[in-house]
Design an enzyme around this catalytic site. Structure first.
Site, mmCIF file in Angstrom:
data_model
loop_
_atom_site.group_PDB
_atom_site.id
_atom_site.type_symbol
_atom_site.label_atom_id
_atom_site.label_comp_id
_atom_site.label_asym_id
_atom_site.label_seq_id
_atom_site.Cartn_x
_atom_site.Cartn_y
_atom_site.Cartn_z
ATOM 1 N N ASP A 191 88.112 19.265 -70.153
ATOM 2 C CA ASP A 191 88.617 17.900 -70.327
ATOM 3 C C ASP A 191 88.151 17.443 -71.705
ATOM 4 O O ASP A 191 86.993 17.065 -71.890
ATOM 5 C CB ASP A 191 88.073 16.979 -69.240
ATOM 6 C CG ASP A 191 88.579 15.554 -69.395
ATOM 7 O OD1 ASP A 191 89.768 15.376 -69.702
ATOM 8 O OD2 ASP A 191 87.776 14.617 -69.215
ATOM 9 N N GLU A 245 93.775 19.935 -70.529
ATOM 10 C CA GLU A 245 94.737 18.847 -70.370
ATOM 11 C C GLU A 245 95.673 18.792 -71.577
ATOM 12 O O GLU A 245 95.234 18.961 -72.713
ATOM 13 C CB GLU A 245 93.958 17.536 -70.254
ATOM 14 C CG GLU A 245 94.762 16.372 -69.756
ATOM 15 C CD GLU A 245 93.869 15.187 -69.464
ATOM 16 O OE1 GLU A 245 93.593 14.938 -68.281
ATOM 17 O OE2 GLU A 245 93.446 14.518 -70.422
ATOM 18 N N ASP A 264 83.880 13.157 -66.493
ATOM 19 C CA ASP A 264 84.442 14.163 -67.397
ATOM 20 C C ASP A 264 84.335 15.562 -66.808
ATOM 21 O O ASP A 264 85.256 16.369 -66.932
ATOM 22 C CB ASP A 264 83.746 14.095 -68.758
ATOM 23 C CG ASP A 264 83.911 12.727 -69.396
ATOM 24 O OD1 ASP A 264 85.049 12.382 -69.762
ATOM 25 O OD2 ASP A 264 82.907 12.000 -69.496
#
Length: 177
Positions: free
Chosen positions: A20, A80, A152
């Site tokens: 992430d 992502e 996170d």
């Protein structure tokens, strides 16, 4: 290196590093598949000092993410995708961290799969508009963790889980054809 549906090594895939990206907090998580069971291996957050200049934060991210990749025997990484952000400067900084993470993966010879945030949320919660707390709780449930990880790290684990779930589905579809 990037493939929209996942890594080409999926049939033999056992372990995935989820990333992430962020310049202030980059979450990472490693999940392994054992048969149809998903197993938590490790997770954490790379958090360079907020007062550091951006280039120095990127150096810290690169160094620490290399250590994570070296410590865990992953076959693939999941990150992502970029998304549109109201703040162009924040989006650019996110892109820098994402680029460093992609470079670390490429140098390690890892194939990289990319997933949109809504797809990750949909995979874990059934809703593409789920909030971070719901995603973290589903990560906890999927992996049998005693508590939900920090935001996170939870997002990074969610990316790894999403990739492994999609890999399993893709393998089943190929077997049916």
């Amino acid at each position: 290196m990037s493939t929209p549906a996942g890594c080409s090594r999926l049939p033999a895939l056992q372990s995935v590093l989820g990333i992430d990206p962020g310049t202030r907090r980059l979450g990472w998580g490693v999940v392994t598949r054992n048969g149809s069971r998903l197993v938590h291996v490790a997770h954490g957050v790379i958090a360079p000092g907020d007062s550091m200049p951006l280039p120095d934060r990127l150096v810290v991210i690169e160094r620490e993410l290399n250590e994570v990749v070296g410590a865990h025997r992953v076959q693939c990484a999941s990150i992502e995708t970029l998304f549109f952000h109201k703040d162009a400067q924040a989006a650019a900084k996110l892109g820098h961290a994402r680029g460093v993470a992609m470079l670390v993966c490429a140098r390690a010879g890892l194939e990289l799969a990319e997933y949109a945030p809504a797809r990750v949320k949909r995979t874990l919660t059934g809703r593409g508009a789920a909030d971070k707390a719901q995603v973290a709780q589903m990560v906890r449930a999927f992996l049998g963790l005693p508590a939900a990880p920090a935001s996170d790290a939870a997002d990074a684990l969610a990316l790894a889980v999403t990739h492994l779930q999609n890999a399993l589905a893709n393998a089943h579809l190929k077997a049916v054809k």
